[in-house]
Motif scaffolding. Structure first.
Motif, PDB file in Angstrom:
ATOM      1  N   THR A  42      10.435  16.706 -12.570  1.00  0.00           N
ATOM      2  CA  THR A  42      10.964  16.419 -13.906  1.00  0.00           C
ATOM      3  C   THR A  42      10.191  17.198 -14.956  1.00  0.00           C
ATOM      4  O   THR A  42       8.962  17.159 -14.993  1.00  0.00           O
ATOM      5  N   THR A  43      10.917  17.919 -15.798  1.00  0.00           N
ATOM      6  CA  THR A  43      10.290  18.644 -16.900  1.00  0.00           C
ATOM      7  C   THR A  43      10.482  17.894 -18.211  1.00  0.00           C
ATOM      8  O   THR A  43       9.918  18.271 -19.240  1.00  0.00           O
ATOM      9  N   MET A  44      11.255  16.828 -18.170  1.00  0.00           N
ATOM     10  CA  MET A  44      11.564  16.054 -19.372  1.00  0.00           C
ATOM     11  C   MET A  44      10.518  14.977 -19.654  1.00  0.00           C
ATOM     12  O   MET A  44      10.405  14.488 -20.767  1.00  0.00           O
ATOM     13  N   LYS A  45       9.753  14.609 -18.623  1.00  0.00           N
ATOM     14  CA  LYS A  45       8.769  13.535 -18.774  1.00  0.00           C
ATOM     15  C   LYS A  45       7.371  14.064 -18.490  1.00  0.00           C
ATOM     16  O   LYS A  45       7.160  14.773 -17.509  1.00  0.00           O
ATOM     17  N   ASN A  46       6.450  13.708 -19.358  1.00  0.00           N
ATOM     18  CA  ASN A  46       5.059  14.089 -19.146  1.00  0.00           C
ATOM     19  C   ASN A  46       4.391  12.971 -18.341  1.00  0.00           C
ATOM     20  O   ASN A  46       3.964  11.952 -18.887  1.00  0.00           O
ATOM     21  N   ILE A  47       4.308  13.163 -17.031  1.00  0.00           N
ATOM     22  CA  ILE A  47       3.823  12.103 -16.149  1.00  0.00           C
ATOM     23  C   ILE A  47       2.317  12.206 -15.939  1.00  0.00           C
ATOM     24  O   ILE A  47       1.793  13.265 -15.598  1.00  0.00           O
ATOM     25  N   THR A  48       1.630  11.099 -16.153  1.00  0.00           N
ATOM     26  CA  THR A  48       0.180  10.981 -15.955  1.00  0.00           C
ATOM     27  C   THR A  48      -0.066   9.815 -15.006  1.00  0.00           C
ATOM     28  O   THR A  48       0.865   9.048 -14.709  1.00  0.00           O
ATOM     29  N   PRO A  49      -1.303   9.625 -14.529  1.00  0.00           N
ATOM     30  CA  PRO A  49      -1.579   8.454 -13.698  1.00  0.00           C
ATOM     31  C   PRO A  49      -1.206   7.139 -14.387  1.00  0.00           C
ATOM     32  O   PRO A  49      -0.752   6.193 -13.742  1.00  0.00           O
ATOM     33  N   HIS A  50      -1.364   7.104 -15.723  1.00  0.00           N
ATOM     34  CA  HIS A  50      -1.008   5.872 -16.442  1.00  0.00           C
ATOM     35  C   HIS A  50       0.500   5.639 -16.416  1.00  0.00           C
ATOM     36  O   HIS A  50       0.959   4.488 -16.391  1.00  0.00           O
ATOM     37  N   LYS A  51       1.284   6.726 -16.411  1.00  0.00           N
ATOM     38  CA  LYS A  51       2.740   6.589 -16.335  1.00  0.00           C
ATOM     39  C   LYS A  51       3.150   6.067 -14.953  1.00  0.00           C
ATOM     40  O   LYS A  51       4.140   5.346 -14.825  1.00  0.00           O
ATOM     41  N   LEU A  52       2.385   6.414 -13.919  1.00  0.00           N
ATOM     42  CA  LEU A  52       2.651   5.870 -12.583  1.00  0.00           C
ATOM     43  C   LEU A  52       2.361   4.371 -12.580  1.00  0.00           C
ATOM     44  O   LEU A  52       3.055   3.591 -11.916  1.00  0.00           O
ATOM     45  N   ARG A  53       1.365   3.981 -13.329  1.00  0.00           N
ATOM     46  CA  ARG A  53       1.018   2.558 -13.480  1.00  0.00           C
ATOM     47  C   ARG A  53       2.159   1.811 -14.183  1.00  0.00           C
ATOM     48  O   ARG A  53       2.536   0.703 -13.782  1.00  0.00           O
ATOM     49  N   SER A  54       2.725   2.443 -15.214  1.00  0.00           N
ATOM     50  CA  SER A  54       3.866   1.852 -15.927  1.00  0.00           C
ATOM     51  C   SER A  54       5.082   1.755 -15.014  1.00  0.00           C
ATOM     52  O   SER A  54       5.857   0.797 -15.090  1.00  0.00           O
ATOM     53  N   THR A  55       5.245   2.768 -14.157  1.00  0.00           N
ATOM     54  CA  THR A  55       6.355   2.772 -13.209  1.00  0.00           C
ATOM     55  C   THR A  55       6.236   1.586 -12.261  1.00  0.00           C
ATOM     56  O   THR A  55       7.224   0.883 -11.985  1.00  0.00           O
ATOM     57  N   TYR A  56       5.029   1.339 -11.781  1.00  0.00           N
ATOM     58  CA  TYR A  56       4.795   0.202 -10.884  1.00  0.00           C
ATOM     59  C   TYR A  56       5.090  -1.115 -11.610  1.00  0.00           C
ATOM     60  O   TYR A  56       5.775  -1.994 -11.072  1.00  0.00           O
ATOM     61  N   GLY A  57       4.574  -1.252 -12.834  1.00  0.00           N
ATOM     62  CA  GLY A  57       4.780  -2.482 -13.591  1.00  0.00           C
ATOM     63  C   GLY A  57       6.254  -2.754 -13.836  1.00  0.00           C
ATOM     64  O   GLY A  57       6.708  -3.900 -13.738  1.00  0.00           O
ATOM     65  N   THR A  58       7.008  -1.689 -14.138  1.00  0.00           N
ATOM     66  CA  THR A  58       8.445  -1.822 -14.359  1.00  0.00           C
ATOM     67  C   THR A  58       9.148  -2.310 -13.103  1.00  0.00           C
ATOM     68  O   THR A  58       9.981  -3.226 -13.141  1.00  0.00           O
ATOM     69  N   SER A  59       8.816  -1.699 -11.972  1.00  0.00           N
ATOM     70  CA  SER A  59       9.440  -2.084 -10.697  1.00  0.00           C
ATOM     71  C   SER A  59       9.122  -3.533 -10.348  1.00  0.00           C
ATOM     72  O   SER A  59      10.009  -4.291  -9.933  1.00  0.00           O
ATOM     73  N   LEU A  60       7.865  -3.921 -10.528  1.00  0.00           N
ATOM     74  CA  LEU A  60       7.458  -5.289 -10.194  1.00  0.00           C
ATOM     75  C   LEU A  60       8.165  -6.304 -11.088  1.00  0.00           C
ATOM     76  O   LEU A  60       8.630  -7.351 -10.614  1.00  0.00           O
ATOM     77  N   GLU A  65      11.853  -6.670 -10.162  1.00  0.00           N
ATOM     78  CA  GLU A  65      12.044  -7.380  -8.896  1.00  0.00           C
ATOM     79  C   GLU A  65      11.742  -8.868  -9.009  1.00  0.00           C
ATOM     80  O   GLU A  65      12.380  -9.691  -8.367  1.00  0.00           O
ATOM     81  N   THR A  66      10.741  -9.217  -9.815  1.00  0.00           N
ATOM     82  CA  THR A  66      10.280 -10.616  -9.863  1.00  0.00           C
ATOM     83  C   THR A  66      10.673 -11.352 -11.133  1.00  0.00           C
ATOM     84  O   THR A  66      10.836 -12.575 -11.117  1.00  0.00           O
ATOM     85  N   GLY A  67      10.792 -10.623 -12.265  1.00  0.00           N
ATOM     86  CA  GLY A  67      11.055 -11.286 -13.543  1.00  0.00           C
ATOM     87  C   GLY A  67       9.871 -12.109 -14.027  1.00  0.00           C
ATOM     88  O   GLY A  67       9.979 -12.884 -14.978  1.00  0.00           O
ATOM     89  N   ASP A  68       8.711 -11.933 -13.399  1.00  0.00           N
ATOM     90  CA  ASP A  68       7.523 -12.743 -13.714  1.00  0.00           C
ATOM     91  C   ASP A  68       6.531 -11.890 -14.497  1.00  0.00           C
ATOM     92  O   ASP A  68       5.753 -11.135 -13.923  1.00  0.00           O
ATOM     93  N   ILE A  69       6.546 -12.017 -15.821  1.00  0.00           N
ATOM     94  CA  ILE A  69       5.673 -11.212 -16.676  1.00  0.00           C
ATOM     95  C   ILE A  69       4.213 -11.574 -16.472  1.00  0.00           C
ATOM     96  O   ILE A  69       3.309 -10.730 -16.623  1.00  0.00           O
ATOM     97  N   TYR A  70       3.945 -12.833 -16.102  1.00  0.00           N
ATOM     98  CA  TYR A  70       2.559 -13.266 -15.873  1.00  0.00           C
ATOM     99  C   TYR A  70       1.996 -12.638 -14.601  1.00  0.00           C
ATOM    100  O   TYR A  70       0.816 -12.280 -14.540  1.00  0.00           O
ATOM    101  N   LEU A  71       2.842 -12.488 -13.586  1.00  0.00           N
ATOM    102  CA  LEU A  71       2.419 -11.818 -12.357  1.00  0.00           C
ATOM    103  C   LEU A  71       2.113 -10.352 -12.646  1.00  0.00           C
ATOM    104  O   LEU A  71       1.095  -9.817 -12.181  1.00  0.00           O
ATOM    105  N   VAL A  72       2.971  -9.702 -13.411  1.00  0.00           N
ATOM    106  CA  VAL A  72       2.757  -8.298 -13.759  1.00  0.00           C
ATOM    107  C   VAL A  72       1.437  -8.136 -14.520  1.00  0.00           C
ATOM    108  O   VAL A  72       0.645  -7.241 -14.220  1.00  0.00           O
ATOM    109  N   ALA A  73       1.190  -9.021 -15.479  1.00  0.00           N
ATOM    110  CA  ALA A  73      -0.053  -8.970 -16.261  1.00  0.00           C
ATOM    111  C   ALA A  73      -1.267  -9.141 -15.363  1.00  0.00           C
ATOM    112  O   ALA A  73      -2.274  -8.437 -15.499  1.00  0.00           O
ATOM    113  N   ASP A  74      -1.171 -10.076 -14.426  1.00  0.00           N
ATOM    114  CA  ASP A  74      -2.293 -10.367 -13.531  1.00  0.00           C
ATOM    115  C   ASP A  74      -2.585  -9.185 -12.615  1.00  0.00           C
ATOM    116  O   ASP A  74      -3.728  -8.758 -12.465  1.00  0.00           O
TER     117      ASP A  74
END
Length: 349
Positions: free
Chosen positions: A285-303, A306-315
């Protein structure tokens, strides 16, 4: 060097750098840094030092009285002579300024951070009753415009991992190195995407921090907390494959127990991981500037999806305040709220 020694090494480097920066600041600043050590990290103290250096340079250049003597001769009574207007002018200056022939700019976030540093600085002396005024507290924080959270889509995640594995789109020169690092790179990328850990937590991992019996890794969070983060089968497979290779490598002294090694057989650094994420992500992708933190955001979004549990994501992400998590995933929360009506039926049809 084990994980604890690695973090001690980082803190030592930060401490030595802090001492160098303090030489360019007014002598009374020393008490502030000593007083704050118990409550903030060495990295935060270093950020304070950089920010205060810019502030006192501005005062020195723009205040006729202060221009008469160097910054490292300023006395604490100067703080009582600074008005809220002086600080507002400083914040305006931060938008674009020049230092040592180099132009610097700050957006709302950068300006807010520097004002926050100044507030902490003033609050310390005000609470100690060493000054009588607290002008920094009277200046309003700039209004922040929330940035769109950049993250990878599901198909982009699959494409990224495929590219790390194959290296087909890499240049001929890059492919030569790829043969040596493919297994390691795939393990790092899969781990970041599959656990949401920070890049600093990733490079700090030791071989002994990986527990395959429980599928977990032991990481040191911000503030020193030690927690276990669990991973799935894809991460397990990538780590096991890499460890077969890692166990054949004799690391240099001091990195014997490090999980991820550089080509120099030393513990891999944060910058190296940032560069490898950038290298592979630009191939898909040339449209997105991907960094390790963006991979972290990707994981948080997926979680969260899938779960709808914001407290689990925060934890799992290690956010101390769930409101931090909510701010990042507000759009997803709205998306979920929009689905609520379809679950409610008032009368049978």
């Amino acid at each position: 060097m084990n994980e604890k020694a690695y973090y001690e090494s980082v803190n030592t480097k930060n401490e030595l750098k802090l001492r160098e920066l303090q030489k360019e600041l007014p002598p009374f600043c020393r008490e502030f840094f000593i007083g704050m050590k118990a409550s903030v990290s060495s990295r935060t103290l270093l950020a304070y030092a950089y920010d205060l250096g810019i502030f006192f340079d501005f005062i020195h250049q723009n205040n006729p009285i202060c221009a008469k003597k160097p910054v490292n001769e300023f006395t604490i009574d100067l703080l009582d002579q600074i008005s809220p207007m002086d600080i507002e002018e400083y914040l305006d200056y931060l938008r674009v300024y020049e230092k040592d022939g180099v132009a610097h700019t700050n957006d709302e976030r950068g300006i807010s951070r520097k004002l926050a540093s100044l507030r902490s600085f003033y609050n310390y002396y005000f609470c100690k009753e060493m000054i009588t005024k607290n002008p920094a507290q009277l200046v309003r924080m700039p209004k922040k415009h929330e940035k769109t959270i950049t993250r990878l889509d599901v198909d982009e995640v699959a494409m990224l991992l495929d590219e790390v594995e194959s290296g087909e789109k890499l240049t001929e020169r890059q492919q030569k190195f790829h043969e040596q690092t493919k297994c390691r790179d795939l393990a790092i990328m899969t781990l970041l995407l599959g656990t949401g850990i920070r890049v600093s937590e990733c490079v700090g991992l030791d071989i002994t921090d990986v527990d395959f019996r429980n599928n977990g890794i032991k990481v040191h969070r911000k503030g020193g907390a030690e927690v276990v983060v669990y991973f799935g089968d894809e991460v397990r497979t990538a780590l096991l494959n890499y460890l077969e290779e890692r166990n054949t490598i004799e690391a240099v002294e001091g990195s014997n127990n490090a999980l991820f090694l550089s080509l120099q057989k030393k513990r891999i650094g944060v910058r190296a991981v940032e560069n490898l994420v950038k290298k592979y992500s630009k191939l898909i992708t040339t449209m997105k500037n991907i960094t390790p933190h963006k991979l972290r955001s990707t994981y948080g979004t997926s979680l969260y999806r899938e779960t709808g549990d914001i407290y689990l994501v925060a934890d799992v992400l290690g956010h101390k305040d769930v409101n931090t998590t909510k701010k990042h995933y507000a759009a997803l929360e709205d998306e979920r709220r929009r689905t609520a009506p379809k679950y409610i039926h008032l009368r049978d049809e």
